[in-house]
Design an enzyme around this catalytic site. Structure first.
Site, mmCIF file in Angstrom:
data_model
loop_
_atom_site.group_PDB
_atom_site.id
_atom_site.type_symbol
_atom_site.label_atom_id
_atom_site.label_comp_id
_atom_site.label_asym_id
_atom_site.label_seq_id
_atom_site.Cartn_x
_atom_site.Cartn_y
_atom_site.Cartn_z
ATOM 1 C CD GLU A 141 31.441 118.183 -4.056
ATOM 2 O OE1 GLU A 141 32.056 118.275 -5.240
ATOM 3 O OE2 GLU A 141 31.297 117.395 -3.490
ATOM 4 C CE LYS A 217 21.349 112.950 -2.795
ATOM 5 N NZ LYS A 217 20.985 112.713 -1.542
#
Lengths: 338, 338
Positions: A141, A217
Site C-alpha cells: 500500500e 506507480k
C-alpha cells in the site's frame, strides 16, 4: 487475544520512514493490541552498515548496533514474522537489493510489507507466486500515494465492483512544481530550485520531473489492481520539462490546469504525461497533493486525495498493512492444526 | 473453493436498490466466485405486500410472488445466510420496521448488510451487541455516500491510524441545489423545483434541505468510526433554506463556496450546517457529488469523492459488504470444528 504471541517485525532499512515506523509501533503498541488484537514488536533492524536484533524488542533511541553489512544474514537469523522493506527505492538496478530481501524473507516464511517500489515494479508477479507457495502475504500500500488508500481500497472496499481504469496525480513533487508555475508564473528552472530547497525534489530530479516515479506507480497499480503484467518499458512516459509558465497561463484562460497524469486501464493502456485537467475537476488538486481516480463498472468514478509522501504518512500505510497481515497470519495459523 | 456452499441472500425490500442488487448478483455470480471464492445466490425477497423464496435461487424477471405481508415470517423461514435490508429509510419511526428485520435476522444467525439508515441511526450499538453474541456480522457501507468508501475504509484501510474528525458533503441533493444557486444565480425555490423535476429531491424535501439526511450520516460515522453513542438529537442541525443566490455570490467574490457540511469529531462534536469552503479545497466539489474528508493522526487528511446516491452505486456498496461477510463467515465456520 492478549495471550497471542507478538508479531515480530524486521525492518530492512532505517531511514526516515523506518525510524518513523519504529517510533509509531513503540508508542502505539497497547492501543494497536486493544483495537486489533495484534501485538507488534520490532525485533530486528538492518541498515546498510549496521544491524540490531532483540527477541524482546528494540526500543527507539536505545538500539544497540553491531557493525557489518549483514542484512541478508539478519533476514535469515533474526526472530521475525514480517519483513518491512524500507530501503531506498532503486528502480535502475532491477529493484535490487530489495528484491533479494523480499525473496529471502518469503523463503523463510515471513510476510512482506514494502514501501520500496523496486520489488513491486520489477518482481511483483514472481514474488506473489513465491508468497502463495510459502503461504505468506505480500502488501505494498505504501508504494502508491503513501497513506491515501489505493491498493487496499481496490482489494477490499471495491470488492463488489470491477475497476476498469485508474488515473491520477501520482507524484507530489511535480504537482507542487506545476502548481507554483501556474500560480506564480515561475518557469521550470525556478520552481525546480524551489522544490529542491524545500526538500521536495532530489539533487538529481529526473525520477520526478521525467515521470519515472509516476510510471512506477502506473506499473504497480496495473499489475496489482488490474492484473496486468507491465514493466516500466510498457509505460508511455513523458515528464514536465516541456511545460512552461506561458502554457499554464493559456490553459487556465481556457478553463484548464496542466497536471502530470498517470493512467492505466484494463485494456493495457499505460501512460504518464502532462494533461489538461478542467478547473474544478476532482483531479484538479494543488500543492504537493496526490489524487487517484478509480473508474468502476458499478459505483462510477471515485477519487481519493491526500498527501502522497512523508515519513509519517508512509509509516501509517505500512502499519495498516502490517496489522492486516498479522490478523490474516493469525487466522491462517489457527485454521491449520499444529 | 468451488465446492463451498453458496451464500444465500435474503432481500428485505425490492425497490430500485434491491432490484439492482438482484440483477448484479445474477449477472456476476461466476466472476464473484472466481475472484473471491464466494458463490452468491438470492434465495428470498420480501416486499411490503409480496414474498418469494427458492432454495435454488430467484432469477430476476422470473420471480414467482406469493401474496401477503409476510416479511417477518419470511426472515425466519427463508433459506438464507445474509439479510440485506433495503426497505425505504424511515428515520421518524425509530427506524422501524427495519430494526425489527435486523433483530430477527441476527437472532436467527444471519449476517446483516443494510442500505437502510434507520437501524444504523436508531439501534446500531444494540444491534452490534446482539450480532457479537450471535457470532454474525453487521455492515452498513451503503448508508453513507453509497459506493464511496467510508465505513469500510475506516475499518480496513486506516487500521494503522487514528481518525480524529470526519467532515464532508454527505447529501447530494443539497449539493446539487447549492451548486446551481451559485452557478445560475437561481433562488432556493427555483433550484428546489429543478431538483424535484430531475428526481434528486422528494416531494417533501425536508429530509434533504433541512439537513436531516446529512445528520443521520453524521450519527452513523460518529458511532461506527469514532465509537461515539450519538442520536439524531445530538447533532446540531441546520439546513440550507436560508441560503440565497446573493449570499453565494458574495461568498464567491471572497473566494468561498457555500456547502452543506456535516462534521463529527472524537470529542463529541456533531453538526450539520452551511459552511464556507475555500474555492479549490478538496471539499469544493460540484453537482450532486459527495465528499468525505477523514482527519488522521498519522496519515493526515484524506478526501474521498464520488456519487453518493443511485441504485447501482448503492447496490455496489452492498455487494462489497456481502462478499466481505461471506468471506468472514466462511473463515469463522472453518475455524470452529463441527
Amino acid at each position: 487475544m492478549s495471550d497471542s504471541p507478538p508479531t515480530r517485525v524486521l525492518l530492512a532499512g532505517y531511514g526516515g520512514v523506518g525510524r518513523a515506523l519504529h517510533n509509531i509501533i513503540a508508542e502505539r503498541r497497547q492501543s494497536i493490541l486493544d483495537r486489533h488484537g495484534v501485538d507488534l514488536v520490532v525485533t530486528g533492524i538492518a541498515r546498510s552498515d549496521k544491524i540490531a536484533s532483540s527477541d524482546e524488542g528494540l526500543q527507539p533511541g536505545h538500539v544497540q548496533w553491531a557493525r557489518g553489512n549483514l542484512m541478508d544474514e539478519l533476514i535469515w537469523e533474526c526472530p521475525a514474522d514480517v519483513l518491512v522493506e524500507v530501503t531506498p527505492t532503486n528502480l535502475a538496478s532491477g529493484g535490487q537489493p530489495a528484491v533479494g530481501h523480499c525473496r529471502g524473507a518469503i523463503k523463510r516464511g515471513l510476510h512482506v510489507v514494502t514501501a520500496n517500489k523496486g520489488p513491486v515494479v520489477h518482481a511483483w508477479n514472481d514474488l506473489k507466486e513465491r508468497a502463495e507457495e510459502a503461504g505468506v502475504q505480500l502488501r505494498a500500500e505504501a508504494t502508491v500515494a503513501a497513506a491515501v488508500p489505493v491498493l487496499n481500497a481496490a482489494r477490499t472496499a471495491f470488492a463488489g465492483d470491477t475497476i476498469t481504469r485508474i488515473e491520477g496525480i501520482l507524484n507530489g513533487t511535480t504537482n507542487f512544481m506545476l502548481t507554483r508555475m501556474a500560480t506564480e508564473g515561475s518557469d521550470f528552472d525556478q520552481v525546480l530550485r524551489e522544490a529542491q530547497e524545500l526538500g521536495y525534489a532530489e539533487t538529481d530530479p529526473s525520477g520526478d520531473v521525467d515521470g519515472h516515479d509516476a510510471a512506477a506507480k502506473v506499473v504497480i497499480m496495473g499489475n496489482e489492481i488490474l492484473g496486468l503484467n507491465l514493466g516500466l518499458d510498457d509505460v508511455d512516459t513523458q515528464g514536465i520539462r516541456g511545460v512552461t509558465a506561458e502554457a499554464s497561463e493559456v490553459a487556465l484562460a481556457h478553463g484548464y490546469r496542466i497536471k502530470l497524469i498517470g493512467e492505466v486501464a484494463d485494456d493495457g493502456t499505460a501512460r504518464v504525461g502532462p494533461r489538461l485537467v478542467p478547473v474544478g475537476d476532482t483531479l484538479d488538486v494543488g500543492g504537493a497533493l496526490n489524487a487517484v481516480r478509480f473508474h468502476r463498472e458499478l459505483g462510477g468514478p471515485v477519487t481519493h486525495i491526500g498527501a502522497g509522501a512523508g515519513a509519517t504518512e508512509t509509516a501509517a500505510a505500512l502499519l495498516g498493512d502490517i496489522i492486516d497481515v498479522a490478523r490474516g497470519g493469525i487466522k491462517t495459523r489457527q485454521a491449520v492444526p499444529a
